[in-house]
Design an enzyme around this catalytic site. Structure first.
Site, short mmCIF file in Angstrom:
data_model
loop_
_atom_site.label_atom_id
_atom_site.label_comp_id
_atom_site.label_asym_id
_atom_site.label_seq_id
_atom_site.Cartn_x
_atom_site.Cartn_y
_atom_site.Cartn_z
N LYS A 13 0.83 -1.21 0.00
CA LYS A 13 0.00 0.00 0.00
C LYS A 13 0.86 1.26 0.00
O LYS A 13 0.62 2.19 -0.76
CB LYS A 13 -0.93 0.01 1.23
CG LYS A 13 -1.83 -1.22 1.32
CD LYS A 13 -2.72 -1.17 2.55
CE LYS A 13 -1.99 -1.21 3.88
NZ LYS A 13 -1.29 -2.49 4.17
N ARG A 88 -9.97 0.45 8.51
CA ARG A 88 -9.53 -0.88 8.91
C ARG A 88 -10.59 -1.62 9.70
O ARG A 88 -10.39 -2.77 10.07
CB ARG A 88 -8.29 -0.77 9.81
CG ARG A 88 -6.96 -1.02 9.09
CD ARG A 88 -5.89 -0.72 10.11
NE ARG A 88 -4.63 -1.37 9.96
CZ ARG A 88 -3.57 -0.82 9.34
NH1 ARG A 88 -3.68 0.32 8.71
NH2 ARG A 88 -2.43 -1.45 9.33
N ARG A 127 11.60 -4.96 5.13
CA ARG A 127 11.27 -3.56 4.83
C ARG A 127 12.16 -2.58 5.58
O ARG A 127 12.43 -2.74 6.77
CB ARG A 127 9.80 -3.31 5.21
CG ARG A 127 9.43 -1.83 5.23
CD ARG A 127 7.95 -1.60 5.15
NE ARG A 127 7.20 -2.07 6.30
CZ ARG A 127 5.86 -2.09 6.34
NH1 ARG A 127 5.15 -1.68 5.32
NH2 ARG A 127 5.25 -2.53 7.41
N ARG A 161 11.02 -0.17 11.12
CA ARG A 161 9.95 0.05 12.08
C ARG A 161 10.04 -0.97 13.21
O ARG A 161 10.27 -2.14 12.97
CB ARG A 161 8.59 -0.08 11.38
CG ARG A 161 8.23 1.16 10.59
CD ARG A 161 7.04 0.95 9.68
NE ARG A 161 5.93 0.22 10.29
CZ ARG A 161 4.78 -0.02 9.65
NH1 ARG A 161 4.61 0.44 8.41
NH2 ARG A 161 3.83 -0.69 10.21
N ARG A 172 -0.76 -8.50 13.42
CA ARG A 172 -1.31 -7.55 12.45
C ARG A 172 -2.09 -8.27 11.36
O ARG A 172 -3.13 -7.79 10.89
CB ARG A 172 -0.19 -6.69 11.85
CG ARG A 172 0.30 -5.63 12.85
CD ARG A 172 1.73 -5.21 12.62
NE ARG A 172 1.94 -4.56 11.35
CZ ARG A 172 3.15 -4.40 10.79
NH1 ARG A 172 4.23 -4.87 11.39
NH2 ARG A 172 3.26 -3.79 9.64
P1 ADP Z 1 1.00 -1.89 7.71
O1 ADP Z 1 2.36 -1.90 7.14
O2 ADP Z 1 0.75 -3.02 8.64
O3 ADP Z 1 -0.09 -1.71 6.72
P2 ADP Z 1 0.46 0.73 8.99
O4 ADP Z 1 1.60 1.65 8.87
O5 ADP Z 1 -0.74 0.99 8.15
O6 ADP Z 1 1.02 -0.74 8.78
O7 ADP Z 1 -0.01 0.66 10.50
C1 ADP Z 1 0.89 0.44 11.57
C2 ADP Z 1 0.11 0.34 12.88
O8 ADP Z 1 -0.58 1.57 13.14
C3 ADP Z 1 -0.99 -0.72 12.90
O9 ADP Z 1 -0.51 -2.01 13.26
C4 ADP Z 1 -1.96 -0.14 13.93
O10 ADP Z 1 -1.48 -0.35 15.25
C5 ADP Z 1 -1.88 1.35 13.66
N1 ADP Z 1 -2.88 1.79 12.66
C6 ADP Z 1 -2.61 2.34 11.44
N2 ADP Z 1 -3.74 2.65 10.77
C7 ADP Z 1 -4.76 2.29 11.61
C8 ADP Z 1 -6.18 2.32 11.50
N3 ADP Z 1 -6.80 2.80 10.40
N4 ADP Z 1 -6.91 1.86 12.55
C9 ADP Z 1 -6.32 1.40 13.67
N5 ADP Z 1 -5.00 1.31 13.83
C10 ADP Z 1 -4.20 1.76 12.81
P1 ADP Z 2 2.21 -1.85 3.20
O1 ADP Z 2 2.17 -0.35 3.15
O2 ADP Z 2 1.01 -2.48 2.53
O3 ADP Z 2 2.43 -2.40 4.56
P2 ADP Z 2 4.77 -1.57 1.76
O4 ADP Z 2 4.44 -0.77 0.57
O5 ADP Z 2 5.47 -0.89 2.87
O6 ADP Z 2 3.44 -2.33 2.33
O7 ADP Z 2 5.62 -2.82 1.29
C1 ADP Z 2 6.17 -3.77 2.22
C2 ADP Z 2 7.57 -4.18 1.77
O8 ADP Z 2 7.46 -4.94 0.55
C3 ADP Z 2 8.49 -3.01 1.45
O9 ADP Z 2 9.79 -3.36 1.86
C4 ADP Z 2 8.41 -2.86 -0.07
O10 ADP Z 2 9.63 -2.37 -0.61
C5 ADP Z 2 8.15 -4.29 -0.53
N1 ADP Z 2 7.25 -4.37 -1.69
C6 ADP Z 2 6.20 -3.57 -2.00
N2 ADP Z 2 5.59 -3.96 -3.14
C7 ADP Z 2 6.27 -5.06 -3.57
C8 ADP Z 2 6.13 -5.93 -4.70
N3 ADP Z 2 5.15 -5.74 -5.62
N4 ADP Z 2 7.01 -6.94 -4.82
C9 ADP Z 2 7.99 -7.14 -3.90
N5 ADP Z 2 8.18 -6.35 -2.82
C10 ADP Z 2 7.33 -5.32 -2.64
#
Ligand code: ADP
Ligand code: ADP
Ligand code: ZN
Length: 215
Positions: A13, A88, A127, A161, A172
């Site tokens: 995402k 979420r 990541r 992170r 998660r």
């Molecule tokens: P991910 O890589 O898992 O998609 P995010 O950066 O979106 O991670 O979220 C990291 C953490 O922040 C989540 O595990 C949760 O604790 C909190 N968080 C983020 N967005 C939300 C949301 N929309 N509702 C509740 N908690 C959230």
């Molecule tokens: P999210 O926001 O959904 O948690 P991220 O965009 O942070 O996910 O991606 C998670 C990890 O996977 C990062 O280290 C990113 O560089 C890698 N990644 C993202 N998209 C791809 C893909 N299509 N193929 C392989 N690795 C990916």
């Protein structure tokens, strides 16, 4: 254009949001990024959220929806929003509908990034991001072109992170399955959902998203 990017942790995402910002001048609204900024600044929201985030559980609906409200208020009406990691829960979905109406916006697409569960742990544990500009990388799938130097800004400082460890990732993923995936059928009933293969390469996923936006 206002879109939701939905998918489990590590689905891509954040990576795809950054591409959309660059290609289409949209604004990424990531509740995860907002919460991490609040934790860093030790605001009341950050102090309340930190332990919950460290466990991989969800922060309260009220907190994240008020962050989205503030950010939509600050966004000019001509700029499209990418909701990244929000909503979420079903309650957040309802709150988003109210906030969109309040700020004169409509929802155009809900894009679900479908990924193989086994790949997620590897994505998350590999990541890292630029400590200066936040550009996202992966140890094997997406390293910087020059080892140890950010492609975007040239910084040599990187960070990981604290919640990107295997144990927290499992929590998660469970939260996603239990609370987030169930909100999809309601969007499906409204004809908004597009499913994209998130296992494809980053550029291919970006092309598939652009095809949805153009369609
Ligand atoms: P991910 O890589 O898992 O998609 P995010 O950066 O979106 O991670 O979220 C990291 C953490 O922040 C989540 O595990 C949760 O604790 C909190 N968080 C983020 N967005 C939300 C949301 N929309 N509702 C509740 N908690 C959230
Ligand atoms: P999210 O926001 O959904 O948690 P991220 O965009 O942070 O996910 O991606 C998670 C990890 O996977 C990062 O280290 C990113 O560089 C890698 N990644 C993202 N998209 C791809 C893909 N299509 N193929 C392989 N690795 C990916
Ligand atoms: Zn950088």
């Amino acid at each position: 254009m206002n879109i939701i990017l939905l998918g489990p942790p590590g689905a891509g995402k954040g990576t795809q949001s950054a591409g959309l910002v660059e290609r289409h001048g949209m604004k990424q609204l990531s509740t995860g990024d907002m919460l991490r900024a609040a934790v860093k600044e030790q605001t009341p929201v950050g102090l309340a959220a930190k332990a919950v985030m460290d466990r991989g559980e969800l922060v309260s609906d009220e907190i994240v929806s008020s962050l989205i409200d503030e950010n939509l208020a600050a966004l000019d009406t001509g700029t499209g929003a990418i909701f990244d990691g929000y909503p979420r829960t079903a309650a957040q979905g309802e709150q988003l509908d109210e906030l969109l109406a309040k700020h004169g916006r409509t929802l155009d697409h809900v894009i679900e990034l479908e990924v193989n569960v086994d790949a997620l742990v590897e994505r998350i544990t590999g990541r890292f991001s630029c400590g200066n500009c936040g550009a996202l990388y992966h140890d094997t799938a997406n390293p910087p072109a020059k080892d140890g130097v950010c492609d975007v800004c040239g910084s040599t400082e990187f960070k990981r992170r604290p919640d990107d460890n295997e144990e927290t990732v499992r929590t998660r993923m469970d939260e996603y399955r239990a609370k987030t995936a169930p909100i999809l059928p309601a969007y499906e009933a409204r004809g908004l959902v597009a499913r994209i293969d998130g296992m494809a390469g980053i550029d291919e996923v970006a092309g598939a998203i652009d095809a949805v936006l153009a369609g």
